[in-house]
Design a protein around this motif. Structure first.
Motif, mmCIF file in Angstrom:
data_model
loop_
_atom_site.group_PDB
_atom_site.id
_atom_site.type_symbol
_atom_site.label_atom_id
_atom_site.label_comp_id
_atom_site.label_asym_id
_atom_site.label_seq_id
_atom_site.Cartn_x
_atom_site.Cartn_y
_atom_site.Cartn_z
ATOM 1 N N GLU A 9 0.843 -1.196 0.000
ATOM 2 C CA GLU A 9 0.000 0.000 0.000
ATOM 3 C C GLU A 9 0.877 1.245 0.000
ATOM 4 O O GLU A 9 1.833 1.345 0.778
ATOM 5 N N TYR A 10 0.545 2.191 -0.887
ATOM 6 C CA TYR A 10 1.260 3.475 -0.879
ATOM 7 C C TYR A 10 0.696 4.310 0.261
ATOM 8 O O TYR A 10 -0.433 4.810 0.188
ATOM 9 N N SER A 11 1.473 4.421 1.326
ATOM 10 C CA SER A 11 0.973 5.072 2.534
ATOM 11 C C SER A 11 2.142 5.661 3.314
ATOM 12 O O SER A 11 3.290 5.611 2.887
ATOM 13 N N THR A 12 1.839 6.215 4.480
ATOM 14 C CA THR A 12 2.846 6.815 5.359
ATOM 15 C C THR A 12 2.907 6.041 6.660
ATOM 16 O O THR A 12 1.885 5.857 7.332
ATOM 17 N N TRP A 13 4.104 5.582 7.011
ATOM 18 C CA TRP A 13 4.356 4.908 8.291
ATOM 19 C C TRP A 13 4.998 5.931 9.219
ATOM 20 O O TRP A 13 6.012 6.526 8.892
ATOM 21 N N GLN A 14 4.429 6.117 10.394
ATOM 22 C CA GLN A 14 4.920 7.137 11.326
ATOM 23 C C GLN A 14 5.200 6.542 12.693
ATOM 24 O O GLN A 14 4.411 5.738 13.191
ATOM 25 N N GLU A 15 6.327 6.950 13.276
ATOM 26 C CA GLU A 15 6.712 6.529 14.620
ATOM 27 C C GLU A 15 7.286 7.726 15.375
ATOM 28 O O GLU A 15 7.848 8.638 14.760
ATOM 29 N N PRO A 16 7.179 7.746 16.728
ATOM 30 C CA PRO A 16 7.895 8.764 17.496
ATOM 31 C C PRO A 16 9.395 8.641 17.253
ATOM 32 O O PRO A 16 9.937 7.535 17.216
ATOM 33 N N THR A 17 10.067 9.775 17.060
ATOM 34 C CA THR A 17 11.505 9.739 16.780
ATOM 35 C C THR A 17 12.285 9.146 17.938
ATOM 36 O O THR A 17 13.235 8.384 17.734
ATOM 37 N N PHE A 18 11.898 9.499 19.160
ATOM 38 C CA PHE A 18 12.589 8.986 20.344
ATOM 39 C C PHE A 18 11.690 8.002 21.083
ATOM 40 O O PHE A 18 10.473 8.149 21.104
ATOM 41 N N GLY A 19 12.310 7.022 21.717
ATOM 42 C CA GLY A 19 11.542 6.053 22.484
ATOM 43 C C GLY A 19 12.065 4.651 22.291
ATOM 44 O O GLY A 19 13.140 4.428 21.732
ATOM 45 N N GLU A 20 11.282 3.671 22.733
ATOM 46 C CA GLU A 20 11.708 2.280 22.694
ATOM 47 C C GLU A 20 11.985 1.791 21.280
ATOM 48 O O GLU A 20 12.879 0.982 21.053
ATOM 49 N N ARG A 21 11.210 2.284 20.290
ATOM 50 C CA ARG A 21 11.377 1.837 18.907
ATOM 51 C C ARG A 21 12.066 2.892 18.048
ATOM 52 O O ARG A 21 12.139 2.743 16.832
ATOM 53 N N GLY A 22 12.572 3.956 18.692
ATOM 54 C CA GLY A 22 13.188 5.034 17.941
ATOM 55 C C GLY A 22 14.625 5.296 18.362
ATOM 56 O O GLY A 22 15.316 4.406 18.866
ATOM 57 N N LEU A 23 15.058 6.523 18.158
ATOM 58 C CA LEU A 23 16.420 6.919 18.469
ATOM 59 C C LEU A 23 16.596 7.149 19.966
ATOM 60 O O LEU A 23 15.634 7.386 20.696
ATOM 61 N N GLN A 24 17.842 7.097 20.415
ATOM 62 C CA GLN A 24 18.172 7.395 21.809
ATOM 63 C C GLN A 24 18.110 8.907 22.030
ATOM 64 O O GLN A 24 18.493 9.689 21.168
ATOM 65 N N ARG A 25 17.643 9.290 23.213
ATOM 66 C CA ARG A 25 17.406 10.708 23.480
ATOM 67 C C ARG A 25 18.680 11.505 23.747
ATOM 68 O O ARG A 25 18.779 12.674 23.389
ATOM 69 N N LEU A 26 19.664 10.907 24.391
ATOM 70 C CA LEU A 26 20.861 11.644 24.795
ATOM 71 C C LEU A 26 21.835 11.780 23.636
ATOM 72 O O LEU A 26 22.212 10.789 23.009
ATOM 73 N N ASP A 27 22.259 13.023 23.373
ATOM 74 C CA ASP A 27 23.250 13.291 22.336
ATOM 75 C C ASP A 27 24.368 14.134 22.942
ATOM 76 O O ASP A 27 24.109 15.055 23.733
ATOM 77 N N VAL A 28 25.602 13.826 22.576
ATOM 78 C CA VAL A 28 26.783 14.561 23.026
ATOM 79 C C VAL A 28 27.648 14.834 21.806
ATOM 80 O O VAL A 28 27.827 13.956 20.954
ATOM 81 N N GLY A 29 28.194 16.041 21.718
ATOM 82 C CA GLY A 29 29.006 16.360 20.556
ATOM 83 C C GLY A 29 29.879 17.568 20.773
ATOM 84 O O GLY A 29 30.032 18.065 21.897
ATOM 85 N N LEU A 30 30.462 18.046 19.681
ATOM 86 C CA LEU A 30 31.335 19.205 19.682
ATOM 87 C C LEU A 30 30.775 20.253 18.732
ATOM 88 O O LEU A 30 30.198 19.920 17.690
ATOM 89 N N GLY A 31 30.972 21.515 19.100
ATOM 90 C CA GLY A 31 30.528 22.608 18.252
ATOM 91 C C GLY A 31 31.608 23.667 18.136
ATOM 92 O O GLY A 31 32.456 23.811 19.019
ATOM 93 N N ALA A 32 31.592 24.409 17.044
ATOM 94 C CA ALA A 32 32.527 25.509 16.826
ATOM 95 C C ALA A 32 31.837 26.536 15.946
ATOM 96 O O ALA A 32 30.960 26.196 15.137
ATOM 97 N N GLY A 33 32.232 27.797 16.110
ATOM 98 C CA GLY A 33 31.589 28.820 15.313
ATOM 99 C C GLY A 33 32.383 30.100 15.236
ATOM 100 O O GLY A 33 33.356 30.314 15.964
#
Length: 233
Positions: free
Chosen positions: A160-184
């Motif tokens: 079926e041509y349709s849209t599958w949608q899930e919460p981005t974060f959660g048990e079936r999604g991405l991990q909530r905590l992000d750590v990184g580096l920035g410069a500007g």
């Protein structure tokens, strides 16, 4: 009607006191807003490139000057990250999830509360103009967002041509905590600063090994370029 006016007056008095404190104690408080161009770095080479997504950020900054031109900067911002992909293939999901052929589109929206800790330096260019440089780590926590896959999705023995949608974060999604580096780098003009920055996520925020569409199995890392305007209070 008195309570809203009292709240407004209290807020104005608080901002004015914070601004006075910032001027007398080597602290500077500011507001910042701008545009993001984000993407997710994915480990699977079968996933097509071209994942840039536009977003927004807004928040408050707090700077402490260690010396006349050397400062530490932190603050709290609400920032949008994620990616967008489209094409006529299965976008790397494989023929058992999405049938190749018609237009397929994946949109992943991530909203974060982000806290940086940057070391900065200012170089005077004139009486009211400065070049501002900063770099350092950040930590962010995913607040919400949706990830959508639109295409010829296979449901068992049905397509079926349709849209599958899930919460981005959660048990079936991405991990909530992000750590990184920035410069500007920025150009300070009086109380206003126009800045350009780059952020690279260091932490793999990918889903669990049992990835669930519309998420890929494997590594996810945030990448972001931001254009911002800041105003010092």
């Amino acid at each position: 009607m008195r309570n809203p006016y009292r709240l407004l007056l209290t807020s104005l008095l608080l901002v004015s006191h914070l601004s006075l404190f910032a001027q007398t104690k080597s602290w500077q408080i500011g507001l910042q807003v701008g545009l993001n161009l984000s993407a997710l770095q994915l480990a699977d080479p079968a996933i097509p490139p071209g994942r840039a997504k536009f977003g927004l950020h807004l928040g408050a900054t707090l700077s402490y000057f260690l010396k006349a031109n050397l400062f530490l900067q932190s603050g709290l911002s609400l920032t949008s990250k994620g990616m967008t992909m489209s094409g006529t293939s299965s976008l790397g999901f494989g023929d058992n999830f999405v049938l190749p052929g018609r237009q397929t589109r994946l949109v992943s929206q991530q909203w974060y509360a982000q806290l940086p800790l940057y070391l900065g330096y200012t170089l005077p260019l004139g009486s009211t103009t400065k070049l501002v440089l900063h770099a350092g780590p950040y930590v962010a926590y995913g607040l919400g967002g949706k990830t959508q896959l639109t295409g010829d999705i296979i449901y068992g023995d049905m397509i079926e041509y349709s849209t599958w949608q899930e919460p981005t974060f959660g048990e079936r999604g991405l991990q909530r905590l992000d750590v990184g580096l920035g410069a500007g780098v920025g150009l300070e003009l009086g109380r206003a600063t126009l800045g350009l920055s780059y952020e690279a996520g260091l932490r793999d925020i990918g889903p669990s090994p049992l990835a669930y569409i519309p998420f890929y199995a494997g590594s996810y890392k945030n990448r972001l370029v931001a254009l911002s305007v800041a105003h010092r209070l």
